[in-house]
Design a protein around this motif. Structure first.
Motif, mmCIF file in Angstrom:
data_model
loop_
_atom_site.group_PDB
_atom_site.id
_atom_site.type_symbol
_atom_site.label_atom_id
_atom_site.label_comp_id
_atom_site.label_asym_id
_atom_site.label_seq_id
_atom_site.Cartn_x
_atom_site.Cartn_y
_atom_site.Cartn_z
ATOM 1 N N PHE A 1 12.693 9.066 -2.191
ATOM 2 C CA PHE A 1 12.559 9.638 -0.855
ATOM 3 C C PHE A 1 12.765 11.150 -0.857
ATOM 4 C CE2 PHE A 1 13.776 5.219 -0.211
ATOM 5 C CZ PHE A 1 12.802 4.810 0.683
ATOM 6 N N CYS A 2 13.197 11.695 -1.999
ATOM 7 C CA CYS A 2 13.362 13.134 -2.165
ATOM 8 C C CYS A 2 12.516 13.568 -3.361
ATOM 9 C CB CYS A 2 14.829 13.482 -2.397
ATOM 10 S SG CYS A 2 15.455 12.808 -3.956
ATOM 11 N N ARG B 1 18.574 10.997 8.663
ATOM 12 C CA ARG B 1 17.539 10.613 9.627
ATOM 13 C C ARG B 1 17.842 9.308 10.345
ATOM 14 N NH1 ARG B 1 15.934 13.795 5.973
ATOM 15 N NH2 ARG B 1 14.197 15.260 6.211
ATOM 16 N N TYR C 1 18.873 11.942 2.551
ATOM 17 C CA TYR C 1 17.642 11.881 3.348
ATOM 18 C C TYR C 1 17.691 10.718 4.338
ATOM 19 C CZ TYR C 1 12.713 10.995 4.429
ATOM 20 O OH TYR C 1 11.534 10.758 5.079
ATOM 21 N N ASP D 1 8.121 14.852 3.664
ATOM 22 C CA ASP D 1 9.118 15.834 3.241
ATOM 23 C C ASP D 1 8.932 16.210 1.774
ATOM 24 O OD1 ASP D 1 10.308 14.298 5.599
ATOM 25 O OD2 ASP D 1 11.682 15.986 5.435
ATOM 26 N N ALA E 1 20.419 12.551 -3.300
ATOM 27 C CA ALA E 1 19.452 13.158 -2.376
ATOM 28 C C ALA E 1 18.737 12.082 -1.559
ATOM 29 C CB ALA E 1 18.444 13.998 -3.158
ATOM 30 N N ASN E 2 18.441 10.939 -2.178
ATOM 31 C CA ASN E 2 17.868 9.803 -1.445
ATOM 32 C C ASN E 2 18.776 9.394 -0.294
ATOM 33 O OD1 ASN E 2 15.476 9.410 -2.839
ATOM 34 N ND2 ASN E 2 16.323 7.881 -4.234
#
Length: 429
Positions: free
Chosen positions: A157-158, A335, A331, A177, A327-328
């Motif tokens: 996701f990152c 959100r 993210y 993103d 980082a996943n």
């Protein structure tokens, strides 16, 4: 010229292999007009380096997380490497001058990705790990196979910046993103495709009570499922300890991933709570786990997160391993797609909040996850078809050019003979 178009998928066992194998299976359903070759690291890595990497991964996860973080730190931004001018990759001399038996043997044994490209002449390559991206690009340049298209598949996701390579044909990424960040690094917008790698079309739903009986869950309490055996990683042990401590309020189902360490620790901690703590070594279909789960607690690995979203299960993320997983988690939590469970207090508060007030997670956009994977496969097959036809046209043009060149040589030879004959006649006269 090959009789069919060819797609090669490079992946690493235990890392994104779920996506790679699923995509390969789906492509093979599209008919027999395409060779789909899925190759794991045990087949293209030298000196059993694939097995060694997995062993190091297990060791670092279990005993030295700092070691894994150090290795994974390469995923962070490296501006100097990005700004360096592209080096010219020299052509493979063996291709220009022919291959003797010794050189061929060396190539086959130790330059396996290059040999795979030489052997199969692929139209499209899908690479799921940074190492295979770079190796495939280098091999293509050395072999001067410029028509072969190489795409990096970024399922996180990152952005994992280790995938960044200016010689790539393009990128398949998980969300907008990641696309924006790649564009900021200088990648052209039309080279990046946002694609969902896991399909809701493959979702199987089992009858909840039937699976509970199969797993010997005899009460009506909700089920908290802990996923992420991680070879006995310390973070899993700590989370499991916390969850067992509050297991009077729910059933705890632990998917151990075959880790004996996790099983032994769970059995020791749970004591007389056998009717509340259930250990699952393996399962033939993960859909069974999601069918009984009321809450999923997991490490921020892309596959588990995606499956939780597809099955609409509240997701609590514990501390990830390495820069990319953290980082996943950042993210998804920022959100509102998942709850924060990094640390005992956050974990307990998140689970309590879900059990008391229900899940407040935002729905992740369908185009990011759960969309029909057929669209992704069709786009890859279209790329392969276009490239196959392009190579066919190039070969036909080269054949025509060679034929015309041959005719010109013949005409020149004929003209030369005629001139000599005329000179001879003139001299006689």
């Amino acid at each position: 010229m090959k009789d069919r178009k060819t797609v090669i998928i490079f992946y690493t066992r235990g890392l994104y292999d779920t996506y790679a194998l699923m995509i390969a299976d789906k492509m093979k359903e599209y008919g027999k007009d395409c060779h789909v070759i899925c190759i794991g690291d045990d087949e293209y890595a030298n000196f059993a380096s694939g097995a060694m990497s997995r062993a190091m991964y297990k060791f670092s996860m279990r005993n030295a997380m700092w070691m894994y973080d150090l290795f994974n730190g390469r995923a962070k931004d490296n501006k100097k490497a990005r700004l360096k001018p592209l080096k010219n990759i020299k052509p493979d001399k063996t291709e220009l001058n022919g291959i003797d038996n010794f050189t061929r043997d060396i190539t086959v044994r130790f330059q396996k990705i290059k040999n795979i490209l030489r052997r199969f002449d692929p139209d499209v390559i899908l690479a799921f790990t940074p190492s295979t991206v770079n190796a495939a690009v280098k091999a293509r340049e050395q072999l001067r196979m410029y028509t072969t298209k190489i795409y990096a598949c970024l399922t996180d996701f990152c952005l994992d910046k280790r995938f960044f390579n200016r010689r790539l044909t393009g990128y398949f990424v998980q969300n907008d993103d990641v696309k924006k960040e790649l564009v900021s690094l200088g990648v052209a917008d039309d080279k990046i495709v946002v694609a969902s790698f896991i399909s809701d079309g493959s979702v199987t739903v089992y009858e909840r009570e039937e699976i509970r009986r199969e797993m010997c869950v005899m009460n009506d309490k909700p089920c908290v499922v802990l996923i992420g055996g991680r070879y006995g990683a310390g973070v899993i042990k700590n989370v499991m300890n916390t969850l067992i401590e509050y297991a009077n309020n729910y059933n705890l189902v632990v998917l151990t991933g075959g880790s004996r360490t996790i099983e032994n620790v769970a059995m020791h901690i749970s004591g007389n709570m056998k009717d509340k703590v259930f250990l699952v070594r393996s399962v033939d279909d993960m859909a069974k786990i999601y069918s009984i789960a009321d809450i999923v607690v997991a490490t921020p690995t892309t596959c588990v997160c995606a499956e939780s979203f597809i099955y609409s299960k509240p997701l609590v993320l514990i501390k990830g391993a390495g820069h990319v997983e953290r980082a996943n988690a950042a993210y998804l939590i920022m959100r509102g797609y998942a709850y924060d469970g990094a640390g005992k207090e956050k974990l307990v508060n998140s689970i309590s909040d879900i059990m008391i007030n229900g899940s407040k997670c935002n729905a992740i956009p369908e185009r990011y996850i759960g969309s029909n994977i057929d669209a992704f496969v069709e786009s890859v097959m279209e790329l392969a078809e276009n490239n196959y036809l392009e190579k066919k046209i190039i070969l036909e043009q080269e054949a025509v050019g060679a034929a015309e060149s041959g005719n010109e040589d013949n005409l020149q030879a004929i003209d030369g003979e005629e001139i000599e004959e005329i000179n001879e006649i003139t001299e006689v006269k």
